[in-house]
Enzyme design. Structure first.
Site, short mmCIF file in Angstrom:
data_model
loop_
_atom_site.label_atom_id
_atom_site.label_comp_id
_atom_site.label_asym_id
_atom_site.label_seq_id
_atom_site.Cartn_x
_atom_site.Cartn_y
_atom_site.Cartn_z
CB SER A 5 -20.25 -8.29 55.58
OG SER A 5 -20.45 -9.62 55.96
CE LYS A 33 -23.24 -10.95 57.72
NZ LYS A 33 -21.78 -11.02 57.61
CE LYS A 69 -18.58 -3.73 57.51
NZ LYS A 69 -18.77 -5.06 56.88
#
Length: 293
Positions: free
Chosen positions: A96, A171, A239
């Site tokens: 990701s 995502k 993140k």
């Protein structure tokens, strides 16, 4: 059967690589911590000594590492995939990362004679172990079709969502929704406990109504038990929410709740909870409420 290199054998990558080996594929796995290759070796795979060793004969190269700089180093860095893989290899990036980084790496891959798709996953450790991951794929349709038999081994819901970078964009949206759900579930549980309610019974009935969700099913018991062994670490979700907020700003999209939950995730990390499961957002609610587990 396919020769597969699998780079990144962490919480998610290890069970995914094992599934591929169990399905009969020839899998060479590489991880910076060599002992992480043991489950793959036990399943009949091979522990590679380096990225170059892993990809030497690979038809498909799977990558599952934490962040954008890690993917850049694995693919485009010295001694990486682009320098050592056979021409024509199909690269499946399960990581990701930022959509713009994916788009740039896909262009570099094409110039070097490789095919790349971004295929980030959702479902956490349980989804990886049970091969029930949701996989959102960006890239060329023909490359998605070529990758589909591999994706079918590790996932359940597999959808081509658009060109390069689209998988990462979807995502990011997924991580926004999940973070918001986890935060609200944490607040609800602390609220229920403050009133002395039977929280197990409350979670059961909430799960049967409109408040029910995959997040509630997978994370409520962890919160009730204060058991935060990581299935997906707070530092990684931090993140991901950085990706969401930056991308939203670039697109001129206002995401006020996303911004708030990103700050709460950052607070959890700053308070030493980064290595815990993201269900440990509960601890942040307790801190703000003057309560301790």
């Amino acid at each position: 059967m396919t020769n597969i290199a699998f780079i990144g054998l962490g919480i998610m990558g290890s069970p995914m690589a094992v599934h591929l080996a169990n399905a009969g594929h020839t899998v060479a796995g590489f991880n910076r911590t060599p002992e992480r290759a043991k489950p793959l070796v036990d399943a009949g795979g091979r522990a590679a000594a380096s990225i170059a060793d892993a990809v030497a004969d690979a038809e498909v190269i799977a990558v599952m590492v934490p962040d954008s700089p890690d993917v850049q180093a694995v693919l485009a860095g010295e001694g990486g995939v682009f320098d050592n893989a056979p021409a024509g290899a199909l690269i499946i990036d399960f990581s990701s990362i930022r959509p713009d980084v994916t788009t740039d790496l896909a262009a570099q891959a094409g110039e070097r004679g490789f095919r790349l798709i971004d295929a980030p996953v959702s479902g956490g450790e349980a989804g990886a172990v049970n091969a029930t991951l949701s996989i959102m794929v960006g890239g060329e349709p023909e490359d998605f079709a070529a990758a589909k038999p591999i994706l079918d081994v590790v996932g359940k819901t597999i959808v081509h969502v658009g060109p390069h970078g689209s998988g990462q964009t979807v995502k990011a949206a997924n991580q926004l929704i999940v973070a918001g759900n986890i935060q609200l579930l944490a607040e609800a549980i602390v609220f229920l406990e403050a009133y002395g309610v039977d929280t197990a019974a409350a979670v059961e009935v909430l799960g049967g109504g409109l408040a029910g969700s995959a997040v509630l099913n997978q994370k409520a018991q962890k919160m009730l038990d204060r058991e935060f062994e990581p299935g997906f670490r707070i530092e990684l979700h931090h993140k991901d929410l950085g990706i969401v907020t930056a991308a939203a700003r670039e697109a001129g999209v206002v995401a006020p709740l996303g911004g708030l939950v990103a700050q709460l995730m950052a607070s959890a990390r700053a308070n030493g909870d980064g290595a815990l499961d993201h269900s440990a957002l509960l601890r942040g609610v307790e801190r703000l409420s003057g309560r301790t587990s």
